[in-house]
Design a protein around this motif. Structure first.
Motif, PDB file in Angstrom:
ATOM      1  N   ALA A  90       1.174   0.720  17.408  1.00 27.77           N
ATOM      2  CA  ALA A  90       2.540   0.304  17.059  1.00 27.77           C
ATOM      3  C   ALA A  90       2.553  -0.433  15.731  1.00 27.77           C
ATOM      4  N   LYS A  91       1.575  -1.303  15.513  1.00 26.38           N
ATOM      5  CA  LYS A  91       1.517  -2.040  14.249  1.00 26.38           C
ATOM      6  C   LYS A  91       1.343  -1.082  13.077  1.00 26.38           C
ATOM      7  N   ASN A  92       0.508  -0.051  13.238  1.00 32.65           N
ATOM      8  CA  ASN A  92       0.324   0.936  12.177  1.00 32.65           C
ATOM      9  C   ASN A  92       1.616   1.683  11.868  1.00 32.65           C
ATOM     10  N   LEU A  93       2.401   1.967  12.918  1.00 32.41           N
ATOM     11  CA  LEU A  93       3.677   2.656  12.715  1.00 32.41           C
ATOM     12  C   LEU A  93       4.687   1.775  11.995  1.00 32.41           C
ATOM     13  N   MET A  94       4.561   0.445  12.154  1.00 27.45           N
ATOM     14  CA  MET A  94       5.543  -0.482  11.613  1.00 27.45           C
ATOM     15  C   MET A  94       5.107  -1.129  10.308  1.00 27.45           C
ATOM     16  N   SER A  95       3.882  -0.847   9.847  1.00 22.14           N
ATOM     17  CA  SER A  95       3.334  -1.496   8.656  1.00 22.14           C
ATOM     18  C   SER A  95       3.329  -0.547   7.472  1.00 22.14           C
ATOM     19  N   GLY A  96       3.291  -1.129   6.270  1.00 20.82           N
ATOM     20  CA  GLY A  96       3.207  -0.330   5.048  1.00 20.82           C
ATOM     21  C   GLY A  96       4.506  -0.350   4.279  1.00 20.82           C
ATOM     22  N   GLN A  97       4.433   0.072   3.022  1.00 20.51           N
ATOM     23  CA  GLN A  97       5.598   0.105   2.129  1.00 20.51           C
ATOM     24  C   GLN A  97       5.763   1.498   1.522  1.00 20.51           C
ATOM     25  N   PRO A  98       6.553   2.377   2.103  1.00 17.98           N
ATOM     26  CA  PRO A  98       7.277   2.167   3.357  1.00 17.98           C
ATOM     27  C   PRO A  98       6.390   2.455   4.570  1.00 17.98           C
TER      28      PRO A  98
END
Length: 319
Positions: free
Chosen positions: A272-280
């Motif tokens: 879940a964190k991987n899906l919600m992290s990053g720009q974008p």
């Protein structure tokens, strides 16, 4: 007033002042609406397994996601378990929401089921299809019609609320449905004409909190999210109580529950964190894609709507 009584009165006033100033403020309401979709069931299980932290919020079972959306619009809910497209629809209405948790990704859990004589999507031409008046059902139906090179003008729509899906299937030739009704209708002899495996990553369920309520609830959300992902991690273990509790919440038998979970993916905290992290982030890109699809379908029209906030800080705080 005699001196002794004056001193006693002063002492009582002082004690009352100290007591009132030290007493904790009344906790703000934290009401979370959810239906009995199996992807939301682990949150219910988590509240059963962690009664102390669960005492800080109230899970409110509702008949459908439309009811949850109404609760958020009316202010009777501070949060809701919703599909991503439903969050976008609320944002289109000007409601600011913060996504704090990813429940699941539908991988077959949403489907169009047909009677035995309806052999393919193409056979739906001039036939009756029952469908709930919801965004996700419209999305599934539209994708299926595109696949079959049909339009909604080629079928007869029967609008049917979730609680009536079993009855509506008896009256229609096919139905757009999802778990737990999907498994129940399959038990009546229905077969899959189309499901969410053919539209990967388009149907994703999240916990969305209203931005107006969020600041006072952040600490409670930390505990809720930590308990939730610990519960998800334990579901696959040989835990008869957990499976019985999940089955009770969804209204499914254990066998039906196992079949339902074959159609959805429950991400771990790390996933879940991987899906919600990053720009974008992947979730941000999915919001853009889903918004575009909904706009093309005329389901959202506000070009300046409040974009949902993606907040993985509560997952970061998970042990």
């Amino acid at each position: 007033m005699p001196l002794l009584n004056q001193r006693l009165f002063a002492a009582v006033v002082f004690v009352l002042y100290i007591t009132s100033s030290c007493a904790p403020e009344h906790a703000p309401p934290f009401r979370v609406g959810l239906n009995n979709w199996p992807g939301y069931a682990p949150l219910y299980l988590s509240s059963v397994l962690n009664p102390a932290s669960a005492s800080d919020f109230q899970l409110i079972p509702m008949a459908s996601s439309a009811d949850v959306m109404h609760g958020i619009r009316s202010g009777t809910l501070e949060a809701g378990a919703l599909t991503l497209d439903e969050v976008i629809t609320l944002a289109n209405d000007g409601i600011e929401l913060r996504i704090v948790l990813i429940f699941d990704i539908s991988m077959g859990g949403d489907a169009i089921l047909g009677k035995p004589f309806v052999e393919s999507l193409a056979d739906l031409r001039n036939r009756t299809v029952a469908v709930e008046n919801s965004t996700v059902s419209a999305l599934v139906l539209r994708r299926a019609m595109e696949t079959a090179q049909l339009s909604e003008n080629d079928i007869e729509l029967m609008y049917c609320p979730l609680q009536n899906h079993l009855t509506c299937f008896n009256e229609a030739d096919a139905i757009v449905t999802f778990e737990p009704m999907k498994s129940k209708i399959q038990n009546l002899g229905a077969h899959i004409l189309f499901d969410s495996r053919e539209m990967p990553n388009e149907i994703l369920d999240v916990l969305a909190v209203t931005e107006s309520a969020y600041p006072a609830l952040s600490t409670t959300i930390n505990a809720m999210v930590a308990d939730y992902y610990q519960t998800v991690a334990s579901i696959n273990s040989d835990n008869n109580f957990a499976h019985a509790t999940l089955a009770e919440f969804t209204g499914l038998t254990i066998d039906e529950l196992d079949r339902a979970y074959e159609g959805i993916e429950l991400p771990t905290a790390w996933q879940a964190k991987n899906l919600m992290s990053g720009q974008p982030s992947p979730l941000s890109r999915l919001i853009d894609h889903t918004t575009e699809v909904l706009r093309d379908q005329g389901l959202v029209r506000n070009d300046h709507m409040a974009r949902p906030i993606i907040d993985h800080s509560h997952i970061d705080a998970t042990p």
